[in-house]
Design a protein around this motif. Structure first.
Motif, PDB file in Angstrom:
ATOM      1  N   ASP A 142       1.119  -0.583  -0.334  1.00 21.67           N
ATOM      2  CA  ASP A 142      -0.644  -0.108  -0.193  1.00 21.67           C
ATOM      3  C   ASP A 142       0.759   0.279  -0.366  1.00 21.67           C
ATOM      4  O   ASP A 142       0.618   1.762  -0.978  1.00 21.67           O
ATOM      5  CB  ASP A 142      -1.067  -0.367   0.839  1.00 21.67           C
ATOM      6  N   ASP A 143       1.692   1.381   0.551  1.00 22.46           N
ATOM      7  CA  ASP A 143       2.625   2.276   0.892  1.00 22.46           C
ATOM      8  C   ASP A 143       3.773   2.457  -0.471  1.00 22.46           C
ATOM      9  O   ASP A 143       3.659   3.596  -1.038  1.00 22.46           O
ATOM     10  CB  ASP A 143       4.124   1.810   1.992  1.00 22.46           C
ATOM     11  N   ASP A 148       2.471   1.947  -3.149  1.00 17.04           N
ATOM     12  CA  ASP A 148       1.118   2.524  -4.361  1.00 17.04           C
ATOM     13  C   ASP A 148       1.426   4.042  -3.810  1.00 17.04           C
ATOM     14  O   ASP A 148       0.681   4.616  -4.824  1.00 17.04           O
ATOM     15  CB  ASP A 148       0.168   1.721  -4.368  1.00 17.04           C
ATOM     16  N   LYS A 149       2.037   5.421  -3.619  1.00 13.57           N
ATOM     17  CA  LYS A 149       1.568   6.546  -2.953  1.00 13.57           C
ATOM     18  C   LYS A 149       2.476   6.879  -3.288  1.00 13.57           C
ATOM     19  O   LYS A 149       3.022   8.182  -3.403  1.00 13.57           O
ATOM     20  CB  LYS A 149       1.783   6.691  -1.791  1.00 13.57           C
ATOM     21  N   TRP A 150       2.972   6.124  -4.214  1.00 16.32           N
ATOM     22  CA  TRP A 150       4.406   7.260  -5.031  1.00 16.32           C
ATOM     23  C   TRP A 150       4.890   7.023  -5.798  1.00 16.32           C
ATOM     24  O   TRP A 150       4.627   5.688  -6.566  1.00 16.32           O
ATOM     25  CB  TRP A 150       6.260   6.956  -3.854  1.00 16.32           C
ATOM     26  N   GLN A 166       3.057  14.837   2.241  1.00 13.49           N
ATOM     27  CA  GLN A 166       3.750  14.043   0.721  1.00 13.49           C
ATOM     28  C   GLN A 166       4.708  14.043   0.303  1.00 13.49           C
ATOM     29  O   GLN A 166       5.867  14.391  -1.388  1.00 13.49           O
ATOM     30  CB  GLN A 166       3.282  15.642   0.084  1.00 13.49           C
ATOM     31  N   PRO A 201       4.591  12.180  -5.129  1.00 13.36           N
ATOM     32  CA  PRO A 201       3.377  12.003  -4.523  1.00 13.36           C
ATOM     33  C   PRO A 201       2.384  11.729  -5.526  1.00 13.36           C
ATOM     34  O   PRO A 201       1.899  11.956  -6.647  1.00 13.36           O
ATOM     35  CB  PRO A 201       2.811  11.857  -3.249  1.00 13.36           C
TER      36      PRO A 201
END
Length: 260
Positions: A20-21, A23-25, A97, A214
């Protein structure tokens, strides 16, 4: 058995959290090009009036203010940077961000070299906290004239084959800072100081890459020493949606010709 199942469950949760982390970047890639149909600029010859024996020892010096690759129309030395999705220029990225790995970054020494009467690099980018080091490996003296809003004024003489280090670390500066050598007046360069990691300088093909950005809605701006893309409104940047793992932008037209 319960302990084993608990460990398996914890590992599974950690794997999901890691995914999940991730997928944030995302990585943002693109190319800045000189507009189709416009005549490609050709670098002119600089008027060298001082220390000719050294300065012209490797041939004529060319004006590097506008560098366009004739093969793909890519524009070199454009500073590309991300902004929050807001027209207000004072809005900054939130801590959430900024990619967690950025916390590991240590202040760097950012080098401006001048091996043969031109600055290398002509366009320099730095972060708040970095320190500028100006090298002079040549057999002639230079000076380094610098006038800025937040980073002081400097005009040191730099003797041949010596270096000069700016006494204070760089602080935030919204505007580009020009620097020059008064001894050799054709020597000009610029530095941009950022308080975030989301910036890049285009290479000889006009390409750039910004890593660990981000995901979501943001803005992207393009600055060249001859102006900013889109003029005054362009300072706020163009809307962009970043999605992982890589966002490939279409080539961006930017006429970097000197303004009359």
């Amino acid at each position: 058995m319960r302990l084993l199942m608990s460990c398996v469950w914890c590992c599974a949760l950690a794997a999901v959290a890691g995914a999940d982390d991730k997928d944030k970047w995302a990585t943002v890639k693109g190319r800045v090009v000189f507009p189709q149909g416009a005549n490609l600029p050709k670098p002119g010859t600089l008027n060298v009036t001082q220390d000719k024996e050294h300065c012209l020892s490797k041939g004529q010096l060319l004006d590097e203010s506008v560098l366009v690759n004739p093969k793909n129309r890519g524009v070199k030395n454009v500073v590309v940077y991300l902004r929050p999705d807001d027209a207000k220029l004072t809005v900054e990225f939130t801590p959430q961000q900024i990619h967690p790995d950025d916390a590991k970054r240590k202040p760097a020494e950012v080098v401006v070299d001048q091996p043969c009467c031109v600055f290398v690099k002509r366009i320099t980018v730095a972060r708040v906290g970095d320190t500028l080091v100006v090298k002079n490996p040549s057999p002639v003296a230079h000076n380094f004239y610098w006038e800025s809003g937040n980073n002081g004024s400097h005009n040191p003489n730099i003797a041949k084959q010596t270096d000069w280090k700016m006494p204070n670390a760089l602080v935030k500066e919204h505007l580009p800072i020009p620097y020059k050598c008064s001894v050799h007046p054709w020597m000009i360069g610029y530095v941009r100081v950022f308080d975030h990691p989301y910036y890049a300088v285009t290479d000889e093909n006009g390409d750039f890459e910004i890593k660990n950005a981000p995901v979501g809605k943001f803005r992207i701006a393009y600055w060249h020493e001859n102006g900013i893309r889109g003029g005054v409104k362009g300072r706020a940047g163009d809307p962009i949606e970043i999605a992982g793992p890589t966002t490939e932008l279409k080539p961006t037209d930017f006429d970097v010709s000197p303004k009359p």
